[in-house]
Design an enzyme around this catalytic site. Structure first.
Site, PDB file in Angstrom:
ATOM      1  N   GLY A 199     101.359 -38.111  -7.613  1.00 43.45           N
ATOM      2  CA  GLY A 199     100.735 -38.716  -6.446  1.00 43.45           C
ATOM      3  C   GLY A 199      99.221 -38.788  -6.537  1.00 43.45           C
TER       4      GLY A 199
ATOM      5  N   CYS B 286      83.897 -21.412  -9.442  1.00 41.45           N
ATOM      6  CA  CYS B 286      85.051 -21.991 -10.131  1.00 41.45           C
ATOM      7  C   CYS B 286      86.263 -21.891  -9.215  1.00 41.45           C
ATOM      8  CB  CYS B 286      85.280 -21.325 -11.486  1.00 41.45           C
ATOM      9  SG  CYS B 286      86.179 -19.763 -11.427  1.00 41.45           S
TER      10      CYS B 286
ATOM     11  N   CYS C  14      84.739 -16.661 -14.190  1.00 45.90           N
ATOM     12  CA  CYS C  14      83.408 -17.216 -14.433  1.00 45.90           C
ATOM     13  C   CYS C  14      82.268 -16.209 -14.353  1.00 45.90           C
ATOM     14  CB  CYS C  14      83.126 -18.395 -13.502  1.00 45.90           C
ATOM     15  SG  CYS C  14      82.818 -17.937 -11.796  1.00 45.90           S
TER      16      CYS C  14
ATOM     17  N   ARG D  30     105.057 -42.584  -3.330  1.00 47.02           N
ATOM     18  CA  ARG D  30     103.613 -42.271  -3.331  1.00 47.02           C
ATOM     19  C   ARG D  30     102.959 -42.347  -4.702  1.00 47.02           C
ATOM     20  NH1 ARG D  30     106.818 -38.183  -3.594  1.00 47.02           N
ATOM     21  NH2 ARG D  30     106.395 -36.369  -4.879  1.00 47.02           N
TER      22      ARG D  30
ATOM     23  N   ASP E   8     101.545 -35.531 -18.691  1.00 45.36           N
ATOM     24  CA  ASP E   8     102.626 -35.210 -17.754  1.00 45.36           C
ATOM     25  C   ASP E   8     103.926 -35.156 -18.540  1.00 45.36           C
ATOM     26  OD1 ASP E   8     104.534 -35.133 -15.550  1.00 45.36           O
ATOM     27  OD2 ASP E   8     102.899 -35.847 -14.280  1.00 45.36           O
TER      28      ASP E   8
ATOM     29  N   CYS F 268      84.193 -12.619 -10.095  1.00 47.83           N
ATOM     30  CA  CYS F 268      85.283 -13.521 -10.497  1.00 47.83           C
ATOM     31  C   CYS F 268      85.743 -13.218 -11.923  1.00 47.83           C
ATOM     32  CB  CYS F 268      84.811 -14.968 -10.404  1.00 47.83           C
ATOM     33  SG  CYS F 268      86.015 -16.144 -11.044  1.00 47.83           S
TER      34      CYS F 268
ATOM     35  N   LYS G 226     106.223 -40.028 -17.218  1.00 49.06           N
ATOM     36  CA  LYS G 226     105.180 -40.431 -16.275  1.00 49.06           C
ATOM     37  C   LYS G 226     103.850 -40.735 -16.951  1.00 49.06           C
ATOM     38  CE  LYS G 226     106.770 -38.026 -12.137  1.00 49.06           C
ATOM     39  NZ  LYS G 226     106.397 -37.058 -11.080  1.00 49.06           N
TER      40      LYS G 226
ATOM     41  N   CYS H 159     105.373 -30.641  -3.079  1.00 52.19           N
ATOM     42  CA  CYS H 159     105.775 -31.802  -2.279  1.00 52.19           C
ATOM     43  C   CYS H 159     107.289 -31.901  -2.200  1.00 52.19           C
ATOM     44  CB  CYS H 159     105.189 -33.073  -2.890  1.00 52.19           C
ATOM     45  SG  CYS H 159     103.394 -33.116  -2.840  1.00 52.19           S
TER      46      CYS H 159
ATOM     47  N   ASP I 146     100.448 -29.701  -9.211  1.00 49.65           N
ATOM     48  CA  ASP I 146     100.769 -29.043  -7.948  1.00 49.65           C
ATOM     49  C   ASP I 146     101.320 -27.635  -8.166  1.00 49.65           C
ATOM     50  OD1 ASP I 146     103.230 -29.648  -8.942  1.00 49.65           O
ATOM     51  OD2 ASP I 146     103.951 -30.738  -7.186  1.00 49.65           O
TER      52      ASP I 146
HETATM   53 ZN   LIG Z   1      84.812 -18.076 -10.672  1.00 53.90          ZN
END
Ligand SMILES: [Zn+2]
Length: 252
Positions: A39, A171, A247, A71, A60, A244, A84, A188, A128
């Site tokens: 999508g 990030c 990063c 969609r 994909d 983090c 795809k 979805c 997703d």
């Molecule tokens: Zn980060």
């Protein structure tokens, strides 16, 4: 150099201050890696091809199913059962035959993902799954390649740009610490999604990739969210997390 046909094709962009001939040439020299041809990946691939991005790598592993056609507008009825990535590449080339669109018909992870990211000028996360999102984010941070992240579910969506070349920029893992989100990504398939919403968010991703590749404007900062039921956009600042795991070691 662009020939007369290209000058004509892209005339409405070349006339834009900040794009002009040089920006259009940068788009043509640019290479976008689009991960996910569903999508979000559909409008991203179509708009970047139409806008004159010279190279698209589209990854994909899935085949087009009937429930995708509501969609995922890079695919048509006749593409049912096809991969795809291959289908989206064909649609991109049909719009702009000068666009070199390369299909990767597998779920890219690990070193294959790193190698693809290193060769790209911009990466668009159109997946997703949280596991994919974290892997793509880590690969972009390691390679120093900007990431344009989009998500859409039910009636709402969001966008963020993570550019490791900007020392202030967070990030994806700063925004969503891995231990807090768990592995429970909404899909979805389970939750549903309104067709034009993925077009809106995917187009927003294409806008950001266009700017990064052409040099026009400034990159989006923070997090933008859209609630389709109320029609409301919201914007949030997203600070970089000094702890983090992805990063923090990056030069600051
Ligand atoms: Zn980060």
């Amino acid at each position: 150099m662009m020939d007369d046909q290209a000058l004509l094709r892209f005339s409405r962009q070349i006339m834009l201050p900040g794009v002009e001939i040089d920006g259009q040439e940068r788009l043509r020299a640019g290479h976008a890696l689009i991960i996910g041809a569903g999508g979000l990946g559909s409008p991203v691939a179509l708009y970047l091809a139409a806008a004159g991005v010279g190279r698209l790598s589209i990854a994909d592993a899935d085949a087009v199913e009937i429930s995708n056609l509501q969609r995922q507008i890079a695919h048509q009825q006749a593409d049912l059962g096809r991969n795809k990535a291959a289908s989206a590449c064909e649609s991109a080339r049909a719009l702009n035959p000068e666009c070199q669109a390369i299909a990767i018909d597998e779920h890219v992870t690990g070193e294959a993902l790193s190698a693809l990211v290193q060769r790209a000028d911009v990466v668009l996360d159109c997946t997703d799954r949280f596991s994919s999102r974290y892997a793509i984010n880590a690969a972009c941070q390691a390679a120093g390649v900007p990431l344009v992240s989009g998500a859409a579910i039910r009636f709402s969506g969001q966008l963020a740009v993570f550019d490791p070349r900007d020392p202030e920029c967070p990030c994806y893992a700063c925004l969503y610490p891995p231990d807090e989100s768990g592995d429970e990504a909404l899909s979805c398939a389970e939750s549903g999604v309104m067709a034009p919403l993925v077009g809106l968010i995917g187009s927003f991703q294409a806008v950001e990739a266009f700017k990064l590749l052409s040099g026009a404007g400034l990159a989006h900062t923070g997090l933008s969210t859209f609630d389709g039921l109320s029609g409301q956009w919201r914007h949030f600042q997203v600070p970089r997390d000094p702890a983090c795991p992805v990063c923090a070691k990056r030069g600051a």
